[in-house]
Design an enzyme around this catalytic site. Structure first.
Site, short mmCIF file in Angstrom:
data_model
loop_
_atom_site.label_atom_id
_atom_site.label_comp_id
_atom_site.label_asym_id
_atom_site.label_seq_id
_atom_site.Cartn_x
_atom_site.Cartn_y
_atom_site.Cartn_z
CG ASP A 275 120.14 29.69 -46.86
OD1 ASP A 275 118.98 29.11 -46.49
OD2 ASP A 275 121.15 29.31 -46.56
CG ASP B 227 56.90 38.94 -39.81
OD1 ASP B 227 57.31 37.94 -38.95
OD2 ASP B 227 57.70 39.67 -40.28
NE ARG C 98 61.51 33.30 -32.52
CZ ARG C 98 60.84 33.82 -33.28
NH1 ARG C 98 60.92 33.32 -34.60
NH2 ARG C 98 59.88 34.82 -33.05
CE LYS D 111 60.94 39.36 -41.62
NZ LYS D 111 60.34 40.24 -40.55
CG ASP E 12 62.84 34.92 -39.85
OD1 ASP E 12 64.18 35.18 -39.73
OD2 ASP E 12 62.03 35.49 -39.00
CB CYS F 9 64.79 37.63 -42.62
SG CYS F 9 64.48 38.10 -40.99
CG ASP G 225 64.77 40.84 -35.50
OD1 ASP G 225 64.55 40.93 -36.64
OD2 ASP G 225 64.64 39.84 -34.62
C1 DGJ Z 1 62.72 37.35 -36.79
C2 DGJ Z 1 62.67 38.34 -37.66
O1 DGJ Z 1 63.83 39.12 -37.97
C3 DGJ Z 1 61.48 39.26 -37.23
O2 DGJ Z 1 61.52 40.49 -38.16
C4 DGJ Z 1 60.16 38.40 -37.50
O3 DGJ Z 1 59.95 38.19 -38.42
C5 DGJ Z 1 60.29 37.20 -36.44
N1 DGJ Z 1 61.58 36.57 -36.83
C6 DGJ Z 1 59.00 36.36 -36.65
O4 DGJ Z 1 59.33 35.19 -35.85
#
Ligand code: DGJ
Length: 727
Positions: free
Chosen positions: A52, A366, A443, A476, A478, A526, A548
């Site tokens: 309790d 890229d 960005r 890749k 991103d 990424c 990065d």
């Molecule tokens: C962020 C990524 O981590 C980088 O390797 C590269 O691809 C840039 N963006 C490109 O804008």
């Protein structure tokens, strides 16, 4: 193995070394009674001492019995508003305006094989012994039915959990919190480990002693984030790499999440993990079901190292998919750090030619190949090839690269749009923006509202067209900003709380479609480096760019932290130029190679700028990786040092083959002091009864592990590798 003892009303999940037990209490509440080393049997509810306790209310059906309270009972999926004042697993706005959820057992089923979750990533059972337990709980007043799903992957000591909520009531319900897992553990002194960090400093372990209260880590950025990771560990206070109990959970999800540890008034701990309740509200009409993402649970009685190895194996073999999951990945070169946006087809071919000569297998183009993308103000959303840079499109470039004996891959960022793009000019409303509010830039880009079918279709059509336009072996994927202004024109005001989650579901749907339609394509995840490094993404992208930050010394920390949950074969790691663009540090090429070789391995520089001797070194690195990849990818990973400990002058790790006949040790001197102590490195994971050849000398496994290996005195940032083979 899953067992039901009808007499004791216990359900026990058994893996190779662990047991997990729940009990259907007389009240119908599903209690959690045990998770730890494997037991032979028993009803562990006997460990719950009825008492309790002041201010711990009692459910109606226990009558005047004051010792039974939800406030003190360990539960499998905690209720809300009926006497348990700890973290709830489920919260809802019900039709009558109340928020009460009181869950009682209805029934359960045990089936062979592992459940799957529609539209969501999840571990799968193929190739291993797997079973599923489904337990139905019901809140009688609202008609909410909660299906608790448990997957048991016995040989990995892995238990997965997921939750489906079905509205069997007559009125719509709004779910405002749905945990994927709740784990009530008995009293003890514990530490909590989470993975914190920042952009370019991803997954730094944060370890703190749990004191009374709620401690949490989470993301409200729309993705799993650089700053926190959907992973947590509760461990004994004195747990080390090699000893101590660890309970760990990883969420198989890539969006907002909340991981919480509540240390209660009685020093018990409740862990919960799931979608973050921030701006989350999901309307369930009668008959509809909501599925919460999967959580993966591991218990290790042998410290953090063993815990990590359990995750590594299960992730590699039963979460990652497709032909690449367990295969050697191509050694790649990426032009980003070498050129940024300033390149054309000839420049890329120059880079590829030099790389091909030393054995690189894949050239990745890229950011900057499409639209008017010459900087980061412009072009995202316009997935048409920039003809000034690449005359004739992707195919001629891919063919030239192929002609150099290399495969071709490229970068995309499908979730985003720049205001300065044809797409935005045509459809400004396709980006997230709340009515009457200015948009928030990140960005210089905005986030596409992928919850709108036409936007999702646009993205998918463009990806398809791009992938069909040339021989593309690798992508890749991103994602370079966090989500803000999350409001969708596709949903009515009362359903805006669904947008964050629907966005993640849309990303998964696109990735799933690509997985189906381009089964041989290797996709690397990424997000501005490692901002979306989680088990959710690993289901679609078997490797993820770790950070990065390619400085080899900083990478030691990033790869160390990442390895707490994620395997080496998932960690995108490249050798880049010096001085490093982010840290301005110069680290020897050999060291950069040793560090990158603990991940997927590749290059991120223009090899034309290297001297002949350096190119010879690169050639050797590539040849070595071709020999060692299997150890790195499929071996057991041991952390031999902690790069976050200032007093440790080196960081070391090792990969050991499953049969313990081969191993590879990597070591980097992170600091050099005058007249230092004699450096010894005690290895792990070898067979003490076997002899091994270490760089030409024969030593016992016992000697190497218990006495150690005498290290040379190295200069700052110098590295060594030891190849170890049983004789
Ligand atoms: C962020 C990524 O981590 C980088 O390797 C590269 O691809 C840039 N963006 C490109 O804008």
């Amino acid at each position: 193995m899953i067992g039901y003892d009808a007499k004791q009303r216990t359900l026990t999940l058994s893996t190779r070394s662990t047991s997990y037990q729940m009990k259907i209490d007389g009240t119908g509440v599903l209690l959690h009674t045990y998770y730890g080393p494997r037991l032979r049997g028993g009803d562990l509810s006997r460990l719950i001492c009825p008492e309790d306790r002041g201010f711990s209310p009692n459910p109606y059906e226990v009558g005047l019995e004051r010792t039974w309270s939800l406030d003190t009972q360990p539960q499998e999926y905690s209720s809300s508003g009926v006497g348990d004042f700890r973290l709830p697993s489920l919260e809802a706005d019900l039709a009558d305006g109340s928020h009460i959820v009181d869950l009682r057992y209805v029934g359960h089923t045990i089936t062979d094989g592992k459940y799957a979750l529609e539209g969501l990533p999840a571990f799968y059972g193929e190739g291993v012994a797997a079973q599923t337990l489904s337990v139905a709980l019901r809140d009688p007043a609202s008609g909410l039915v909660v299906e608790l799903l448990y997957g048991v992957l016995e040989e990995y000591d892995l238990i997965t959990r997921a939750v489906r909520i079905r509205n069997e009531g007559p009125a719509p319900v709004r779910l405002t919190r749905v945990a994927s897992a709740c784990l009530d553990l008995p009293a003890g002194e514990h530490d909590l480990i989470t993975l914190g960090g920042a952009y370019a400093r991803e997954r730094e372990p944060v370890r703190a002693h749990l004191t009374q209260g709620v401690h949490s880590a989470g993301s409200v950025r729309g993705s799993s984030s650089h700053q926190q990771n959907p992973f947590l560990v509760l461990c004994d206070r004195d747990a080390t790499e090699d000893a101590g109990r660890c309970w760990a959970m990883a969420l198989v999800y890539s969006g907002n999440f909340l991981a919480s540890a509540e240390h209660t008034q009685f020093h018990e701990t409740r862990l919960t993990l799931g979608i973050h309740p921030f701006h989350f509200a999901w309307t369930l009409r009668p008959g509809e079901t909501f599925t919460a993402p999967e959580a993966a649970l591991v218990f290790s009685a042998r410290g953090l190292g063993h815990m990590s190895r359990l995750f590594h194996r299960a992730i590699r073999l039963n979460l990652c998919r497709g032909p690449w999951k367990d295969a050697r990945r191509p050694i790649l070169i990426n032009n980003w750090e070498a050129t940024l946006f300033q390149f054309d087809a000839d420049k890329l071919c120059d880079i590829a030619r030099a790389a091909g000569r030393v054995g690189v297998e894949l050239m990745v183009m890229d950011d900057g190949w499409f639209g008017e993308r010459n900087d980061d103000f412009t072009g995202l959303g316009d997935w048409n090839v920039n003809q000034k840079k690449l005359p004739g499109g992707l195919a001629p470039l891919a063919e030239r690269i192929n002609g150099l004996g290399m495969q071709f891959g490229l970068w995309v960022e499908p979730e985003m749009v720049n205001e300065n793009s044809d797409l935005y000019r045509a459809h400004p409303d396709w980006a997230f923006q709340a009515p009457g509010r200015p948009v928030t830039r990140g960005r210089y880009q905005l986030v596409l509202d992928l919850t709108r079918p036409e936007v999702k279709q646009y993205v998918l059509d463009n990806l398809r067209a791009t992938l069909k336009s040339a021989p593309i072996a690798y992508v890749k994927w991103d994602m370079n900003r966090s989500l803000t202004d999350v409001w969708s024109a596709a949903l009515p005001p009362e359903r805006q709380g669904e947008v964050y989650h629907r966005f993640v579901l849309a990303v998964y749907e696109i990735l799933e479609t690509l997985h189906r339609e381009f089964p041989d394509l290797l996709i690397e995840g990424c997000s501005g480096g490692g901002g979306r490094f989680d088990c959710g993404m690993l289901y679609y992208t078997p490797q993820i760019w770790c950070s990065d930050n390619t400085d080899a010394i900083d990478r030691l920390r990033i790869q160390y932290g990442t390895s707490l949950c994620y395997p080496c074969c998932a960690m995108g790691a490249h050798v880049s130029a010096v001085p490093n663009g982010l840290t301005h540090r110069s680290v020897p090429l050999h060291t950069r190679g040793v560090v990158a070789a603990a991940g997927t391995f590749g290059y991120e520089l223009d090899l034309n700028e290297l001297t002949a001797e350096e190119l010879d070194q690169v050639r050797d690195q590539i040849a070595a990786f071709r020999t060692d990849w299997e150890l790195v990818m499929r071996g057991d990973y041991y952390r031999l040092g902690d790069p976050f400990r200032a007093e440790e002058p080196f960081c070391a790790w090792m990969h050991v083959s499953p049969d313990r006949s081969r191993a590879l040790v990597g070591l980097v001197q992170t600091a050099r002091h005058a007249n230092p102590v004699r450096p010894l490195l005690r290895l792990k994971g070898l067979d003490p009864d076997r002899d091994y050849r270490v760089n030409g000398r024969v030593c016992g496994g016992d000697e190497l592990m218990y006495a150690g290996l005498a290290l040379p005195f190295l200069d700052e940032y110098e590295a060594v590798q030891y190849h170890i083979e049983a004789v």
